[in-house]
Design an enzyme around this catalytic site. Structure first.
Site, mmCIF file in Angstrom:
data_model
loop_
_atom_site.group_PDB
_atom_site.id
_atom_site.type_symbol
_atom_site.label_atom_id
_atom_site.label_comp_id
_atom_site.label_asym_id
_atom_site.label_seq_id
_atom_site.Cartn_x
_atom_site.Cartn_y
_atom_site.Cartn_z
ATOM 1 N N TYR A 132 0.845 -1.191 0.000
ATOM 2 C CA TYR A 132 0.000 0.000 0.000
ATOM 3 C C TYR A 132 0.882 1.244 0.000
ATOM 4 O O TYR A 132 1.895 1.276 -0.670
ATOM 5 C CB TYR A 132 -0.973 -0.063 1.188
ATOM 6 C CG TYR A 132 -2.064 0.964 1.105
ATOM 7 C CD1 TYR A 132 -2.881 1.050 -0.017
ATOM 8 C CD2 TYR A 132 -2.273 1.850 2.142
ATOM 9 C CE1 TYR A 132 -3.873 2.007 -0.105
ATOM 10 C CE2 TYR A 132 -3.274 2.810 2.061
ATOM 11 C CZ TYR A 132 -4.064 2.888 0.941
ATOM 12 O OH TYR A 132 -5.040 3.840 0.852
ATOM 13 N N LYS A 208 -6.309 -2.174 -0.844
ATOM 14 C CA LYS A 208 -7.149 -1.916 0.325
ATOM 15 C C LYS A 208 -7.941 -3.171 0.688
ATOM 16 O O LYS A 208 -8.130 -3.481 1.869
ATOM 17 C CB LYS A 208 -8.104 -0.768 0.024
ATOM 18 C CG LYS A 208 -8.468 0.057 1.232
ATOM 19 C CD LYS A 208 -7.329 0.965 1.644
ATOM 20 C CE LYS A 208 -7.715 1.880 2.777
ATOM 21 N NZ LYS A 208 -6.671 2.864 3.106
#
Length: 610
Positions: A132, A208
């Site tokens: 991420y 996510k």
């Protein structure tokens, strides 16, 4: 298999999962039992090996290789998941850059789902920045150049979700309407500080989604990552012949609203129990859509998640300092979606926890953006989310102000307000200067300083400097990870990272288990309070204000339990089994029930269906 037999079974003992809570044997037994439930499939041979959710690679046992027609497809030796993870991790370490590490992990996910999650869970703190932020930013920007295999769902204006599109992820459900628990969607207009990235935003949705699994054990096969391809205003993408998205300027206004509305309605029809997670929408749309769809179970992580984890750290810091939330004077530098999201969440905390009116709560804030302190005379230049926090102009008339400036700037605010809390979401590197921090420290015994901008290079102040300039009195939390700060006398201060992954996966898990009609402010606040109560700093002032990210699975159990209880109390919960558990009428205590519903990165037995 005989012609009269409908099912051939292989009863393979799954590798033992790591205990989910130290020293509690009953919890380990629960986890082991759920991981013995077989997965049914009719796939054999290369088809099985090419199905990421079922592929075990060299982990297929001798019996499985025989039953599923894998002999000759694999080398002779059988390797445990742990041995496979070690080999793959060593391969990962040889990748020379973050973008290549990200690509390696994406490729691994597309080959062997369990192995991908095993590596990520074992090295979460190390690899989170690869999967991420900040590592994903480069992967998003280069999506079309790095494209290998489509993952997730790509929707253009006028195109509706097709239930057949999700059939492959619903392998363990006979009911397509119950196949998806969570939809993670972006329109990719405001990606990770790099702005409009068009179809490349799907990488944010997939990353996510993976964090929901890593943080709270939500089954990855019941999560649908989505990008709404609204076109793009990024002209560099238009000039890229390899760009794979819709080459037109972004749709706006009525057409955009109708597009999003059709998407939401279609999701609700196909997956009526699913939580909808909004990610990286532009600020103007993010707040408006959050308000418009608050009656359904939806969540905006950029606004609510960032605000929730910041509030949890703030509550912990206030407890350490011995003060109260209602007595804080809060300056926020950076009045964009993150900054105003934090303000909104703290405002809700002041109202719910302290009993303040909305007007009283808003008076605790001074918000500064690129035009200076937000004041009422800015009028139409203020966005809707900023309006409640604009200060009366007459308040600043008698302030001492910096020379040669129009407007009221950060140093002016600090000198005149004497804030107890200073929060940075500006992406203005080192904006919190020594002069500013020392000025704040003059008037506050335990200044609370949260430089939250990502990545590290854009952080408003180095935590070591913030502590040094306040004689080690500051209570600090950051958006990016920082090493411990040496305080002298052999002591270290552990800097908390306000990582959204500490709360949003658990919030999603709680809402999913409750089958909540909506995600209420009180549910979110229950999660915040639970997270704050787990602060190591409550027992050791030099410890982190927030739990260690490496312990996120255990943290998520407690936070999800608080969310579930609040959902039941609010009357939002629909799941009868969960309601019974909350009321003490289920087979397990709530925390144990939550653990039993969490997906683990282990190889489960397979059943071959004819």
């Amino acid at each position: 298999m005989s012609s009269s037999s409908k099912i051939a079974r292989t009863r393979v003992v799954a590798p033992s999962s790591r205990p989910q809570s130290r020293g509690l044997a009953d919890r380990t037994i629960i986890a082991a039992n759920k991981n013995q439930v077989p997965i049914r499939t009719n796939l054999r041979g290369s088809a099985l090996l090419n199905t990421p959710r079922l592929n075990k690679g060299a982990g297929f046992s001798r019996e499985e290789r025989q039953i599923f027609g894998l002999e000759g497809f694999l080398p002779y030796d059988v390797h445990s998941l742990e041995k496979q993870a070690l080999r793959a991790y060593n391969q990962l370490l040889k990748q020379p850059s973050v973008i290549l590490k990200h690509a390696f992990l994406a490729s691994l996910r597309d080959q062997n789902q369990v192995l991908f999650y095993k590596i990520m869970q074992d090295h979460l703190k190390e690899l989170l920045g690869v999967l991420y932020t900040p590592g994903a930013a480069e992967a998003v920007a280069n999506y079309s150049n790095l494209f290998r295999r489509p993952v997730g769902c790509y929707i253009l204006e006028g195109h509706l979700l097709d239930v057949n599109r999700t059939a492959d992820v619903a392998y363990d459900s006979n009911n397509p309407h119950d196949a998806i628990d969570l939809v993670v969607v972006t329109d990719a207009e405001a990606i990770l500080g790099i702005g409009d990235q068009g179809v490349g935003g799907i990488t944010i949705s997939t990353s996510k989604a993976a964090l929901y699994t890593l943080g709270a054990g939500i089954n990855p096969n019941r999560i649908l990552p989505v990008v709404l391809d609204c076109g793009t205003d990024n002209h560099a993408l238009f000039s890229d012949s390899l760009y794979m998205g819709w080459k037109r300027t972004r749709i706006r206004g009525k057409n955009y609203d109708q597009f999003v509305d059709r998407f939401i309605k279609n999701c609700r029809e196909l997956f009526p129990n699913a939580i909808i997670h909004f990610e990286d929408f532009g600020m103007a749309n993010a707040y408006r859509l959050m308000e418009k769809y608050k009656h359904i179970p939806m969540f905006n992580d950029d606004i609510q998640g960032t605000g929730a984890v910041a509030l949890a750290a703030l509550i912990a810091a206030i407890k350490v300092s011995g003060a109260s939330l209602k007595d804080q004077r809060i300056v926020i530098y950076g009045a964009g979606s993150a900054g105003m999201g934090i303000a909104e969440q703290i405002k809700d905390g002041l109202m719910i926890l302290e009993g303040l009116t909305e007007e009283e709560a808003c008076r605790r804030f001074w918000c500064v953006d690129r035009n200076g302190l937000l004041v009422e005379s800015m009028g139409n230049n203020l966005r809707h989310a900023q309006l409640p926090y604009a200060r009366p102009d007459e308040e600043t008339e008698h302030w001492a102000k910096s020379e040669d400036n129009e407007g009221t700037w950060l140093m002016d605010v600090v000198k005149n307000v004497k804030p107890t809390v200073l929060i940075g979401t500006s992406t203005h590197s080192r904006a919190f200067s020594e002069e500013l921090i020392r000025e704040m420290g003059k008037h506050v015994e335990r200044p609370i300083i949260f430089p939250m901008s990502n990545p590290t290079a854009l952080c408003e102040v180095d935590p070591a400097d913030a502590l040094h300039w306040t004689e080690n009195r500051a209570l600090v939390a950051t958006g990016s990870p920082f090493p411990p700060v040496e305080l002298g006398n052999g002591k270290q201060y552990t800097v908390a990272q306000t990582n959204n992954a500490l709360i949003y996966p658990a919030l999603g898990l709680g809402a999913i288990l409750a089958r909540s009609n909506t995600i209420s402010n009180s549910m979110l606040m229950a999660g915040v309070n639970s997270l704050a109560s787990l602060s190591p700093a409550l027992s050791n002032p030099e410890a982190s204000l927030l739990p260690d990210l490496a312990d996120v699975r255990n943290v998520s159990v407690d936070v999800a339990a608080a969310v579930v209880r609040q959902a039941v109390q609010d009357g939002n919960a629909k799941d009868e089994n969960t309601i019974k558990v909350v009321n003490g009428k289920g087979p397990l205590p709530l925390e144990e029930y939550i653990r039993s519903r969490m997906w683990d990165a282990v190889y489960r037995p397979l059943e071959l269906v004819d």
